[in-house]
Write a protein that holds these residues in place. Sequence first.
Motif, mmCIF file in Angstrom:
data_model
loop_
_atom_site.group_PDB
_atom_site.id
_atom_site.type_symbol
_atom_site.label_atom_id
_atom_site.label_comp_id
_atom_site.label_asym_id
_atom_site.label_seq_id
_atom_site.Cartn_x
_atom_site.Cartn_y
_atom_site.Cartn_z
ATOM 1 N N TRP A 15 0.726 -1.213 0.416
ATOM 2 C CA TRP A 15 -0.055 -0.106 0.359
ATOM 3 C C TRP A 15 0.736 1.410 -0.302
ATOM 4 C CZ3 TRP A 15 -4.905 -0.426 -1.031
ATOM 5 C CH2 TRP A 15 -5.431 -1.693 -1.043
ATOM 6 N N ILE A 16 0.667 2.070 -0.667
ATOM 7 C CA ILE A 16 1.870 3.418 -0.845
ATOM 8 C C ILE A 16 0.767 4.122 -0.681
ATOM 9 C CG2 ILE A 16 2.753 4.574 -2.978
ATOM 10 C CD1 ILE A 16 3.747 2.205 -2.452
ATOM 11 N N ASP A 17 0.843 5.640 -0.057
ATOM 12 C CA ASP A 17 0.387 6.742 0.180
ATOM 13 C C ASP A 17 0.527 7.896 -0.859
ATOM 14 O OD1 ASP A 17 -0.342 9.205 0.983
ATOM 15 O OD2 ASP A 17 0.710 9.637 3.075
ATOM 16 N N PRO A 18 0.101 8.334 -1.533
ATOM 17 C CA PRO A 18 0.775 9.188 -3.068
ATOM 18 C C PRO A 18 0.616 10.485 -3.052
ATOM 19 C CG PRO A 18 -2.158 8.637 -3.235
ATOM 20 C CD PRO A 18 -1.446 8.074 -1.697
ATOM 21 N N HIS A 19 0.356 10.236 -1.923
ATOM 22 C CA HIS A 19 0.815 11.874 -0.920
ATOM 23 C C HIS A 19 1.800 11.851 -0.621
ATOM 24 C CE1 HIS A 19 0.839 16.469 -0.482
ATOM 25 N NE2 HIS A 19 1.009 16.605 0.827
ATOM 26 N N GLY A 20 3.222 12.120 -1.431
ATOM 27 C CA GLY A 20 4.107 11.803 -1.294
ATOM 28 C C GLY A 20 5.448 10.285 -0.976
ATOM 29 N N ASP A 21 4.788 9.449 -2.130
ATOM 30 C CA ASP A 21 4.824 8.349 -2.737
ATOM 31 C C ASP A 21 5.645 7.475 -1.446
ATOM 32 O OD1 ASP A 21 4.496 6.316 -4.674
ATOM 33 O OD2 ASP A 21 6.886 7.216 -5.252
ATOM 34 N N ALA A 22 4.897 7.280 -0.288
ATOM 35 C CA ALA A 22 5.135 5.829 1.100
ATOM 36 C C ALA A 22 5.014 5.032 0.362
ATOM 37 C CB ALA A 22 5.171 7.173 2.457
ATOM 38 N N THR A 23 6.082 4.301 1.039
ATOM 39 C CA THR A 23 5.120 2.842 1.609
ATOM 40 C C THR A 23 5.069 2.620 2.757
ATOM 41 O OG1 THR A 23 6.916 1.789 -0.601
ATOM 42 C CG2 THR A 23 5.808 0.376 1.438
ATOM 43 N N ILE A 24 3.007 2.358 2.514
ATOM 44 C CA ILE A 24 3.036 1.832 4.108
ATOM 45 C C ILE A 24 3.178 0.475 4.880
ATOM 46 C CG2 ILE A 24 0.602 2.376 4.927
ATOM 47 C CD1 ILE A 24 1.690 4.781 4.193
ATOM 48 N N CYS A 25 2.385 -0.391 3.865
ATOM 49 C CA CYS A 25 2.819 -1.964 4.502
ATOM 50 C C CYS A 25 3.134 -2.822 3.535
ATOM 51 C CB CYS A 25 1.974 -1.916 5.634
ATOM 52 S SG CYS A 25 0.134 -1.845 5.477
ATOM 53 N N PRO A 26 3.020 -3.834 3.818
ATOM 54 C CA PRO A 26 2.639 -4.803 2.529
ATOM 55 C C PRO A 26 0.866 -5.029 2.326
ATOM 56 C CG PRO A 26 4.186 -5.645 3.684
ATOM 57 C CD PRO A 26 4.391 -4.652 4.816
ATOM 58 N N VAL A 27 0.151 -5.169 1.402
ATOM 59 C CA VAL A 27 -0.985 -5.528 1.428
ATOM 60 C C VAL A 27 -1.491 -6.891 2.098
ATOM 61 C CG1 VAL A 27 -2.662 -6.218 -0.217
ATOM 62 C CG2 VAL A 27 -1.725 -4.730 -1.438
ATOM 63 N N GLY A 28 -2.241 -7.033 2.905
ATOM 64 C CA GLY A 28 -2.874 -7.989 4.032
ATOM 65 C C GLY A 28 -2.375 -7.932 4.850
ATOM 66 N N THR A 29 -1.886 -6.472 5.139
ATOM 67 C CA THR A 29 -0.809 -6.332 6.361
ATOM 68 C C THR A 29 -1.546 -5.231 7.425
ATOM 69 O OG1 THR A 29 0.797 -4.904 6.134
ATOM 70 C CG2 THR A 29 1.038 -7.801 6.451
ATOM 71 N N LEU A 30 -2.301 -4.470 6.695
ATOM 72 C CA LEU A 30 -3.276 -2.739 7.146
ATOM 73 C C LEU A 30 -3.236 -2.823 8.588
ATOM 74 C CD1 LEU A 30 -5.023 -1.355 4.118
ATOM 75 C CD2 LEU A 30 -2.878 -0.656 5.207
ATOM 76 N N CYS A 31 -3.699 -3.603 8.974
ATOM 77 C CA CYS A 31 -4.610 -3.879 10.644
ATOM 78 C C CYS A 31 -3.045 -3.659 11.769
ATOM 79 C CB CYS A 31 -5.298 -4.697 11.047
ATOM 80 S SG CYS A 31 -6.753 -5.364 10.318
ATOM 81 N N ASP A 32 -1.754 -4.481 10.857
ATOM 82 C CA ASP A 32 -0.949 -4.577 12.097
ATOM 83 C C ASP A 32 0.309 -3.568 11.792
ATOM 84 O OD1 ASP A 32 -1.307 -7.766 12.059
ATOM 85 O OD2 ASP A 32 0.392 -8.137 10.573
ATOM 86 N N HIS A 33 -0.362 -2.522 10.748
ATOM 87 C CA HIS A 33 0.363 -0.995 10.699
ATOM 88 C C HIS A 33 -0.620 -0.185 10.747
ATOM 89 C CE1 HIS A 33 2.846 -4.547 8.429
ATOM 90 N NE2 HIS A 33 3.831 -3.392 9.068
ATOM 91 N N ALA A 34 -1.939 -0.287 12.131
ATOM 92 C CA ALA A 34 -2.885 0.873 11.656
ATOM 93 C C ALA A 34 -1.744 2.109 12.146
ATOM 94 C CB ALA A 34 -3.596 0.763 12.691
ATOM 95 N N ASP A 35 -1.196 2.402 13.132
ATOM 96 C CA ASP A 35 -0.208 3.863 13.410
ATOM 97 C C ASP A 35 0.355 4.020 12.534
ATOM 98 O OD1 ASP A 35 1.637 1.290 13.020
ATOM 99 O OD2 ASP A 35 3.182 2.076 14.629
ATOM 100 N N ARG A 36 0.493 3.565 11.539
ATOM 101 C CA ARG A 36 1.084 4.276 10.346
ATOM 102 C C ARG A 36 0.153 5.427 9.798
ATOM 103 N NH1 ARG A 36 5.154 0.975 6.878
ATOM 104 N NH2 ARG A 36 6.498 0.137 8.725
#
Length: 106
Positions: A85-106
């Motif tokens: 998953w990419i944040d299009p505002h800044g092109d930053a990688t957030i986390c692998p697809v399928g792991t959003l809940c593990d990275h909710a703090d981002r």
Amino acid sequence: MDTNKLVWDLTINGDYYVFVGWQSIRGIGGFNTGGGLTMDASFGEAAAWIAEVVQDNLAGYEFVQWPSHGSHLLVPRLRSAEAVWIDPHGDATICPVGTLCDHADR
């Protein structure tokens, strides 16, 4: 509206074209779309494709809480052969697809 009972379909036709969608149930319309992915795709390519197809079809539904950062929807992309998953505002990688809940703090 109870969306827990949606029945998802992942189908491969005789020409090895991949389709993804869900069956219409309880007043929620279904969708099925294919193209852009073949049986030869890597796992990362397939995961990014499915995430994008589902997002394109579901992001407008009020019951869908789609991943976002501020007012920007995250977008699935393939980076280093991994669907992320990419944040299009800044092109930053957030986390692998399928792991959003593990990275909710981002």
